[in-house]
Write a protein that holds these residues in place. Structure first.
Motif, short mmCIF file in Angstrom:
data_model
loop_
_atom_site.label_atom_id
_atom_site.label_comp_id
_atom_site.label_asym_id
_atom_site.label_seq_id
_atom_site.Cartn_x
_atom_site.Cartn_y
_atom_site.Cartn_z
N LYS A 114 0.83 -1.21 0.00
CA LYS A 114 0.00 0.00 0.00
C LYS A 114 0.86 1.26 0.00
O LYS A 114 0.48 2.29 -0.56
CB LYS A 114 -0.93 0.00 1.19
N GLU A 115 2.05 1.20 0.62
CA GLU A 115 2.91 2.37 0.67
C GLU A 115 3.43 2.74 -0.72
O GLU A 115 3.43 3.91 -1.11
CB GLU A 115 4.09 2.13 1.61
N ALA A 116 3.89 1.71 -1.49
CA ALA A 116 4.38 2.00 -2.84
C ALA A 116 3.23 2.48 -3.73
O ALA A 116 3.41 3.39 -4.56
CB ALA A 116 5.03 0.75 -3.42
N THR A 117 2.07 1.86 -3.59
CA THR A 117 0.92 2.28 -4.39
C THR A 117 0.50 3.71 -4.07
O THR A 117 0.18 4.51 -4.97
CB THR A 117 -0.26 1.32 -4.14
N ALA A 118 0.53 4.06 -2.79
CA ALA A 118 0.16 5.42 -2.39
C ALA A 118 1.15 6.43 -2.95
O ALA A 118 0.75 7.53 -3.41
CB ALA A 118 0.12 5.52 -0.87
N ALA A 119 2.44 6.09 -2.95
CA ALA A 119 3.45 6.99 -3.51
C ALA A 119 3.23 7.16 -5.01
O ALA A 119 3.35 8.28 -5.55
CB ALA A 119 4.84 6.44 -3.23
N PHE A 120 2.91 6.07 -5.70
CA PHE A 120 2.68 6.13 -7.15
C PHE A 120 1.47 7.04 -7.46
O PHE A 120 1.53 7.91 -8.35
CB PHE A 120 2.44 4.72 -7.67
N ARG A 121 0.39 6.86 -6.73
CA ARG A 121 -0.82 7.66 -6.99
C ARG A 121 -0.57 9.15 -6.73
O ARG A 121 -0.99 10.01 -7.52
CB ARG A 121 -1.95 7.15 -6.11
N LEU A 122 0.09 9.45 -5.63
CA LEU A 122 0.35 10.84 -5.31
C LEU A 122 1.29 11.48 -6.33
O LEU A 122 1.10 12.64 -6.73
CB LEU A 122 0.93 10.96 -3.90
N LEU A 123 2.27 10.72 -6.80
CA LEU A 123 3.19 11.23 -7.82
C LEU A 123 2.44 11.62 -9.08
O LEU A 123 2.66 12.69 -9.66
CB LEU A 123 4.26 10.18 -8.12
N HIS A 124 1.50 10.76 -9.51
CA HIS A 124 0.79 11.02 -10.77
C HIS A 124 -0.39 11.98 -10.59
O HIS A 124 -0.79 12.65 -11.56
CB HIS A 124 0.33 9.69 -11.37
N GLN A 125 -0.91 12.08 -9.41
CA GLN A 125 -2.00 13.03 -9.18
C GLN A 125 -1.48 14.46 -9.03
O GLN A 125 -2.02 15.40 -9.61
CB GLN A 125 -2.78 12.63 -7.92
N ARG A 126 -0.41 14.61 -8.27
CA ARG A 126 0.06 15.96 -7.95
C ARG A 126 1.19 16.42 -8.86
O ARG A 126 1.34 17.63 -9.11
CB ARG A 126 0.50 16.01 -6.49
N TYR A 127 1.98 15.48 -9.37
CA TYR A 127 3.16 15.88 -10.16
C TYR A 127 3.15 15.16 -11.51
O TYR A 127 4.17 14.68 -11.99
CB TYR A 127 4.45 15.53 -9.39
N ALA A 128 1.98 15.11 -12.14
CA ALA A 128 1.80 14.31 -13.36
C ALA A 128 2.70 14.77 -14.50
O ALA A 128 3.09 13.97 -15.36
CB ALA A 128 0.34 14.36 -13.80
N LYS A 129 3.03 16.05 -14.55
CA LYS A 129 3.83 16.57 -15.65
C LYS A 129 5.33 16.56 -15.34
O LYS A 129 6.14 16.97 -16.18
CB LYS A 129 3.39 17.99 -15.98
N SER A 130 5.69 16.09 -14.19
CA SER A 130 7.11 16.08 -13.82
C SER A 130 7.86 14.98 -14.55
O SER A 130 7.28 13.99 -15.01
CB SER A 130 7.25 15.87 -12.31
N ASP A 131 9.17 15.17 -14.66
CA ASP A 131 10.02 14.13 -15.25
C ASP A 131 9.93 12.84 -14.45
O ASP A 131 9.98 11.74 -15.01
CB ASP A 131 11.47 14.61 -15.32
N GLN A 132 9.79 12.98 -13.14
CA GLN A 132 9.74 11.78 -12.28
C GLN A 132 8.50 10.94 -12.59
O GLN A 132 8.57 9.71 -12.65
CB GLN A 132 9.74 12.19 -10.80
N ALA A 133 7.36 11.59 -12.81
CA ALA A 133 6.13 10.84 -13.13
C ALA A 133 6.26 10.14 -14.47
O ALA A 133 5.79 9.01 -14.64
CB ALA A 133 4.93 11.79 -13.13
N LYS A 134 6.87 10.81 -15.43
CA LYS A 134 7.05 10.20 -16.74
C LYS A 134 7.98 8.98 -16.67
O LYS A 134 7.84 8.05 -17.46
CB LYS A 134 7.62 11.23 -17.71
N ARG A 135 8.90 9.00 -15.75
CA ARG A 135 9.85 7.87 -15.61
C ARG A 135 9.25 6.74 -14.79
O ARG A 135 9.88 5.70 -14.62
CB ARG A 135 11.13 8.36 -14.96
N ALA A 136 8.06 6.92 -14.26
CA ALA A 136 7.41 5.87 -13.44
C ALA A 136 6.01 5.61 -13.96
O ALA A 136 5.02 6.00 -13.34
CB ALA A 136 7.38 6.30 -11.99
N PRO A 137 5.88 4.95 -15.12
CA PRO A 137 4.54 4.74 -15.71
C PRO A 137 3.71 3.71 -14.96
O PRO A 137 2.50 3.65 -15.16
CB PRO A 137 4.86 4.26 -17.12
N TYR A 138 4.31 2.91 -14.13
CA TYR A 138 3.53 1.93 -13.36
C TYR A 138 4.28 1.59 -12.07
O TYR A 138 5.48 1.86 -11.92
CB TYR A 138 3.29 0.65 -14.17
#
Length: 752
Positions: A726-750
């Protein structure tokens, strides 16, 4: 596929490139104490330096130790044979590939001797050392034959110095003997003219020997046996004393190659084609051993007779070996008999007819040997201790003192007197190190630490320099008896004794001398030192000189990581400054941590750094952990399959679990508190996830927030506690919800 048929017939962040992984899994692991055999080089053990004997040793090593403790001398030739046999038995040498190696020492020796001869042949013909039959490969020409040919060549070159034609004739015939099967070249006409009677006799004897050898190598074993028996009957042949033995060899090979079934098959053993040649060979060997004039053939004849009896009468062979392996002056036979013994030995079966030393050896082995941690129903340490103690009191034989010490417990009756007796054995005795180790161990368990230290101090470093397992066992005892941090640190590491995949009984040899073996932590670094080791003390270890450079580097990062997890700001800053001096690729980030204005900022910066470096752990990791070295190009960013990435949640140690008595109570409690924090943090990636999400929620505009969230997602692939959490999933969701346009989000598609 052909198989070998053993005949026994002769014998950035850090953005440096990652390390390429192997194509398949490598299950090889270093380990520190051999439990089934002595340390390599086996020559040390063969010379009588027994190190620390263990009850789990294979029977041949324990039997040899008994022989040594009784004072039975072993000659240098016997020791050399033992070294070769044990190495072969452990899988270090003797494979068919090595026999066929064109650079093998024996083949080189033959080629060199041949090249030294005054002869006209321009090149050395091929030597066919191996042959095959029925889809099985076997040794056709063994090492002894090549050695003998080299020695004969030099002897004849001296004897026939003025007869070069004789030497050329011998050499042409010998090339045929070692080559493809063909008739020997005709004898040169007229060469006998002008020769002395001795020269004519030697020429004829050499020819007869070469013809017999040719028949043997070409598979005409009955004819070869007859030819060798004729040589034995020839009074002028220099090979007459070996003739009957060689005839027996031919008969044995005839039997072995005539089998239609597996070597161990009862049916195969009963076939006339197997039994008859073996029985004939047995008679010939009995004649050899009964004749003192054929003493030069006694050792190989005894070996070959054992080979026969092992197959025709294994139970009788097992019982007779108790006496044979205690005899002195048997030459190379000792090696073969000890190896036979280890394969035939059984603690469940007795030999009622044994007497004297042989009977004592049988009882000693059944009492001492405990390879399965007393899973055999009739085995128990208490019963074995009683037997050993009684025998020691009755006989005063060192083997029984050793076994009594091995089996003793702190509450064993008669232990005080036993330890007093052990104190009288000098450490310089072959078994002195064993006695010092077991008695020191018992004294420590009894709480008599000063006496234990004194007992172990008798063993000097020079005594164990060539025996890595022994040295490691002693270092562990000295660690448990340490009176200061410096003493503990200096006894914390272990030198590698061997490498293994699945079976430590057949570990691979390490092709470097003991003094140059790799040095790592073993599990004591966690179980003994770990419960009392604070981050601050860990940093002290990294700064000292007790460790090799690679381990100092690991410990420096471990101190930094532990301080980060437990929130020790002072140690965190000190570790970051120290690492900045030695880690050029991380220097900028480490100094940035130190420059942050608050402990909270410094800790989060350190947490983000730790999330990006899979090699890091807050513990002293045992073994060849993640290839730590002093190389400044070591890539700390690589996560690897089949390897540790970050760390897993530790168990909470029991109160007082570390035996290190010198540690002040205040420091012990501080270490316990830090361990509790590590336990509460849990697996590394789960902890990463909680840290990153909490920080991003509290500091949404901080540019470090998406970096931390991305690193959690990346770590979830291989980090402990990462996938499907759940911790990794929560980090993934927050990354794509709040920082969707960041380079970090683009490098973490799943998320993994």
């Amino acid at each position: 596929m052909k198989t070998f048929l053993p005949l026994l017939l002769g014998v950035a962040l850090l953005t440096l490139p990652g390390r390429a992984d192997a194509c398949g899994p490598d299950y090889r692991e270093p380990f520190f104490v051999h439990s089934t055999h002595p340390d390599r080089p086996f020559s040390t053990y063969a010379e009588g330096h027994l190190g620390i004997l263990q009850p789990t040793y294979r029977a041949m090593y324990l039997a040899y130790a008994y022989r040594t403790m009784l004072g039975v001398p072993t000659t240098p030739r016997e020791q050399q044979a033992l070294l070769e046999g044990w190495s072969r038995e452990q899988g270090d040498s003797g494979s068919l590939r090595e026999v066929n190696d064109p650079e093998s020492p024996t083949l080189r020796a033959w080629r060199q001797a041949r090249a030294e001869l005054p002869q006209e042949t321009p090149s050395t013909p091929e030597v066919l050392e191996a042959d095959s039959r029925d889809y099985a490969s076997y040794v056709r020409i063994n090492e002894d034959a090549l050695k003998h040919a080299a020695e004969t060549a030099r002897t004849l070159a001296r004897l026939w110095k003025k007869r070069p034609a004789l030497l050329r004739e011998w050499l042409r015939a010998q090339d045929v003997v070692f080559g493809a099967c063909a008739p020997l070249p005709d004898r040169e006409e007229g060469l006998d003219e002008g020769l002395t009677p001795a020269e004519r006799s030697r020429r004829a004897a050499e020819r007869a020997y070469q013809e017999a050898a040719r028949l043997f190598y070409c598979g005409d074993f009955p004819a070869a046996a007859q030819a060798f028996q004729a040589i034995a009957a020839s009074p002028d042949s220099p090979y007459r004393n070996m003739g009957l033995y060689l005839a027996a060899r031919a008969l044995v090979r005839q039997a072995m190659l005539a089998r239609k079934d597996g070597e161990g098959s009862t049916q195969a053993m009963q076939e006339p084609s197997f039994q008859k040649p073996f029985r004939e060979a047995e008679k010939l060997l009995g004649t050899v051993l009964a004749n003192p004039k054929q003493r030069e053939a006694h050792a190989p004849a005894r070996r070959l007779l054992g080979f026969i009896r092992y197959r025709l009468a294994p139970e009788q062979r097992r019982c007779e070996l108790y006496s044979l392996i205690l005899e002195k002056g048997t030459g190379t036979a000792l090696e073969a008999e000890l190896i036979d013994f280890t394969h035939l030995f059984s603690p469940e079966r007795t030999c009622p007819g044994l007497k004297g030393d042989a009977a004592d050896l049988e009882v000693w082995l059944r009492t001492t040997w405990a390879p399965y941690e007393y899973t055999l129903p009739e085995k128990s340490p208490d019963k074995d201790y009683e037997t050993a103690l009684a025998r020691w009191k009755k006989t005063s034989r060192l083997p029984w003192l050793v076994t009594a010490l091995m089996k003793a417990r702190p509450d064993s009756p008669g232990l005080a007197e036993l330890l007093e007796d052990a104190g009288k054995v000098p450490a310089s005795e072959p078994v002195g190190v064993t006695v010092a180790y077991y008695s020191g161990h018992l004294l420590r368990e009894l709480g008599r630490a000063d006496e234990a230290r004194q007992r172990l101090a008798r063993v000097t470093p020079e005594m164990t320099a060539e025996q890595v397992s022994t040295d490691n066992l002693l270092r562990r005892e000295r660690l448990l008896l340490a009176t200061s941090w410096d003493e503990a640190f200096r006894n914390l590491t272990r030198r590698v004794a061997g490498e293994t995949g699945y079976d430590i009984g057949y570990s691979d040899a390490i092709p470097v001398p003991p003094s140059k073996r790799p040095i790592y932590f073993d599990t004591d670094a966690r179980s003994v030192l770990g419960p009392v080791l604070t981050a601050r003390r860990m940093l002290e270890l990294a700064r000292g000189d007790a460790l090799p450079p690679g381990l100092r580097r690991q410990v420096g990062w471990a101190a930094f990581t532990k301080a980060t997890v437990v929130g020790d700001d002072e140690t965190l800053q000190a570790a970051a400054r120290a690492l900045a001096e030695t880690e050029p690729t991380a220097r900028e980030e480490l100094l940035r941590i130190v420059g942050r204005p608050t402990p909270e900022d410094r800790r989060f910066d350190a947490q983000v750094l730790v999330m990006g470096l899979p090699l890091l752990s807050p513990f002293l990791e045992p073994g060849a952990d993640r290839y730590w070295s002093a190389d400044p190009k070591l890539n700390l960013t690589v996560d690897e399959s089949r390897a540790r990435n970050w760390w897993c949640a530790p168990p909470m140690p029991k109160e007082g679990s570390s035996p290190l008595a010198f540690v002040p109570e205040e420091e012990r409690q501080a270490a316990l508190a830090e361990r509790k924090q590590l336990v509460e943090a849990g697996n590394s990636v789960s902890w990463f996830g909680r840290v990153a999400v909490e920080w991003a929620q509290a500091h949404p505009e901080d540019p470090r927030s998406p970096v931390a969230l991305y690193r959690v997602v990346r770590a979830s692939k291989r980090g402990c506690g990462g996938q499907n959490t759940k911790e990794a999933t929560a980090a993934f969701r927050l990354l794509h919800q709040r920082y969707a346009k960041s380079d970090q989000a683009k490098r973490a598609p799943y998320v993994y």
